[in-house]
Design an enzyme around this catalytic site. Sequence first.
Site, PDB file in Angstrom:
ATOM      1  N   SER A   5     -13.803  -3.198 -12.036  1.00 13.26           N
ATOM      2  CA  SER A   5     -13.942  -1.809 -12.488  1.00 13.26           C
ATOM      3  C   SER A   5     -15.016  -1.776 -13.563  1.00 13.26           C
ATOM      4  O   SER A   5     -15.337  -2.820 -14.156  1.00 13.26           O
ATOM      5  CB  SER A   5     -12.600  -1.359 -13.102  1.00 13.26           C
ATOM      6  OG  SER A   5     -12.743  -0.140 -13.795  1.00 13.26           O
ATOM      7  N   TYR A  28      -4.636  -2.763 -17.966  1.00 11.06           N
ATOM      8  CA  TYR A  28      -5.639  -2.596 -16.906  1.00 11.06           C
ATOM      9  C   TYR A  28      -6.948  -3.262 -17.318  1.00 11.06           C
ATOM     10  O   TYR A  28      -7.574  -3.992 -16.536  1.00 11.06           O
ATOM     11  CB  TYR A  28      -5.844  -1.099 -16.660  1.00 11.06           C
ATOM     12  CG  TYR A  28      -6.736  -0.749 -15.487  1.00 11.06           C
ATOM     13  CD1 TYR A  28      -6.212  -0.676 -14.197  1.00 11.06           C
ATOM     14  CD2 TYR A  28      -8.087  -0.473 -15.677  1.00 11.06           C
ATOM     15  CE1 TYR A  28      -7.024  -0.340 -13.121  1.00 11.06           C
ATOM     16  CE2 TYR A  28      -8.898  -0.136 -14.602  1.00 11.06           C
ATOM     17  CZ  TYR A  28      -8.369  -0.063 -13.326  1.00 11.06           C
ATOM     18  OH  TYR A  28      -9.173   0.264 -12.260  1.00 11.06           O
TER      19      TYR A  28
HETATM   20  P1  NAD Z   1      -5.092   3.660  -4.576  1.00 10.63           P
HETATM   21  O1  NAD Z   1      -3.829   3.910  -5.338  1.00 10.63           O
HETATM   22  O2  NAD Z   1      -5.557   4.645  -3.568  1.00 10.63           O
HETATM   23  O3  NAD Z   1      -5.040   2.219  -3.912  1.00 10.63           O
HETATM   24  C1  NAD Z   1      -4.302   1.155  -4.453  1.00 10.63           C
HETATM   25  C2  NAD Z   1      -3.801   0.322  -3.313  1.00 10.63           C
HETATM   26  O4  NAD Z   1      -3.049  -0.779  -3.835  1.00 10.63           O
HETATM   27  C3  NAD Z   1      -2.858   1.105  -2.383  1.00 10.63           C
HETATM   28  O5  NAD Z   1      -3.134   0.752  -1.049  1.00 10.63           O
HETATM   29  C4  NAD Z   1      -1.493   0.621  -2.807  1.00 10.63           C
HETATM   30  O6  NAD Z   1      -0.553   0.689  -1.753  1.00 10.63           O
HETATM   31  C5  NAD Z   1      -1.823  -0.818  -3.159  1.00 10.63           C
HETATM   32  N1  NAD Z   1      -0.804  -1.455  -3.982  1.00 10.63           N
HETATM   33  C6  NAD Z   1      -0.290  -1.037  -5.156  1.00 10.63           C
HETATM   34  N2  NAD Z   1       0.676  -1.891  -5.564  1.00 10.63           N
HETATM   35  C7  NAD Z   1       0.745  -2.864  -4.625  1.00 10.63           C
HETATM   36  C8  NAD Z   1       1.557  -4.017  -4.476  1.00 10.63           C
HETATM   37  N3  NAD Z   1       2.494  -4.335  -5.360  1.00 10.63           N
HETATM   38  N4  NAD Z   1       1.365  -4.783  -3.379  1.00 10.63           N
HETATM   39  C9  NAD Z   1       0.442  -4.455  -2.434  1.00 10.63           C
HETATM   40  N5  NAD Z   1      -0.342  -3.373  -2.535  1.00 10.63           N
HETATM   41  C10 NAD Z   1      -0.186  -2.592  -3.621  1.00 10.63           C
HETATM   42  O7  NAD Z   1      -6.209   3.456  -5.697  1.00 10.63           O
HETATM   43  P2  NAD Z   1      -7.770   3.112  -5.572  1.00 10.63           P
HETATM   44  O8  NAD Z   1      -8.410   4.044  -6.493  1.00 10.63           O
HETATM   45  O9  NAD Z   1      -8.226   3.019  -4.166  1.00 10.63           O
HETATM   46  O10 NAD Z   1      -7.806   1.652  -6.251  1.00 10.63           O
HETATM   47  C11 NAD Z   1      -8.121   0.467  -5.544  1.00 10.63           C
HETATM   48  C12 NAD Z   1      -8.702  -0.565  -6.512  1.00 10.63           C
HETATM   49  O11 NAD Z   1      -9.909  -0.037  -7.065  1.00 10.63           O
HETATM   50  C13 NAD Z   1      -7.792  -0.885  -7.686  1.00 10.63           C
HETATM   51  O12 NAD Z   1      -7.871  -2.263  -8.001  1.00 10.63           O
HETATM   52  C14 NAD Z   1      -8.395  -0.052  -8.806  1.00 10.63           C
HETATM   53  O13 NAD Z   1      -8.131  -0.603 -10.079  1.00 10.63           O
HETATM   54  C15 NAD Z   1      -9.869  -0.145  -8.454  1.00 10.63           C
HETATM   55  N6  NAD Z   1     -10.686   0.915  -9.064  1.00 10.63           N
HETATM   56  C16 NAD Z   1     -10.495   2.235  -8.758  1.00 10.63           C
HETATM   57  C17 NAD Z   1     -11.296   3.203  -9.360  1.00 10.63           C
HETATM   58  C18 NAD Z   1     -11.157   4.694  -9.047  1.00 10.63           C
HETATM   59  O14 NAD Z   1     -11.766   5.517  -9.738  1.00 10.63           O
HETATM   60  N7  NAD Z   1     -10.413   5.099  -8.029  1.00 10.63           N
HETATM   61  C19 NAD Z   1     -12.271   2.823 -10.271  1.00 10.63           C
HETATM   62  C20 NAD Z   1     -12.438   1.469 -10.566  1.00 10.63           C
HETATM   63  C21 NAD Z   1     -11.632   0.516  -9.945  1.00 10.63           C
END
Ligand code: NAD
Length: 261
Positions: free
Chosen positions: A143, A156
């Site tokens: 991130s 985080y």
């Molecule tokens: P999201 O909530 O849509 O996706 C998260 C995924 O992780 C989901 O598929 C969820 O089912 C899964 N998950 C959660 N707990 C779990 C567990 N215990 N076991 C297995 N799977 C699990 O969110 P996202 O925004 O797509 O985030 C995905 C990644 O991207 C994360 O690591 C997040 O930190 C990172 N990220 C997101 C953003 C953003 O702005 N959306 C920015 C930077 C980084």
Amino acid sequence: MAIITDLSGKTAVITGSNSGIGLGIARELARAGADIVLNSFTDREEDHALAAGIAEDAGVTVRYIKADMSKGGECRALIEKAGACDILVNNAGIQHVAAIPDFPVAKWDAIIAINLSSAFHTTAAALPLMRAAGWGRVINIASAHGLTASPYKAAYIAAKHGIVGLTKTTALETAEEPITANAICPGYVLTPLVEAQIPDTMKEYDMSREDVIRNVMLTRQPSKEFATVEQMGGTAAFLCSDAAAQITGTTISVDGGWTAL
Ligand code: NAD
């Protein structure tokens, strides 16, 4: 040299891929020809339907394997059940916002387990498979918060800085092999999770959707635009290409200029 990579014959395992960025990456790697293993901790009909849909669209094999990334044993079992893992995308992640003295210990433990330790376990299980196959790509979804900090997100930010460190060590341990390890550092990405926060924030601040996006969510994103899950998928596909064979142990920011501030 191919920049658009043909990933036919490769298997990509993407943790936390039944929504958001993980799903976007799965779709893009499938489009490039990779067989896909989708994962989350649920085992719903819609999870398997998602897999069937991608398989039909891209003409590749897509399996959904349930595994809870908060549990080390299940992380390793995911890779064992996959059977092959040429591309490992460590994407599963959760968030909790609180000041350090009030930060619930259970939330700290869960975030460190899911956002950081899971990648250690899956990488440990996947590297022997990559070595046996003679090729591999580890892509960790960090991130902008893997490179910078904000208040109230201690767990985080610690986990995301940690995964950047794990990425560098993975790269050094595989440096003389045809295996690379890199981290993608997204800024704010418009995932369903983020979209769902917009109406509440509009009410809380009595703001229009546009003002919430520009002045609340994207204050630190100079482009004033969300990154997209398709862009994350394209970046992951690039890291799998021959053009990226000498890119290892680094971070690629896809953040509209956030980390340039
Ligand atoms: P999201 O909530 O849509 O996706 C998260 C995924 O992780 C989901 O598929 C969820 O089912 C899964 N998950 C959660 N707990 C779990 C567990 N215990 N076991 C297995 N799977 C699990 O969110 P996202 O925004 O797509 O985030 C995905 C990644 O991207 C994360 O690591 C997040 O930190 C990172 N990220 C997101 C953003 C953003 O702005 N959306 C920015 C930077 C980084």
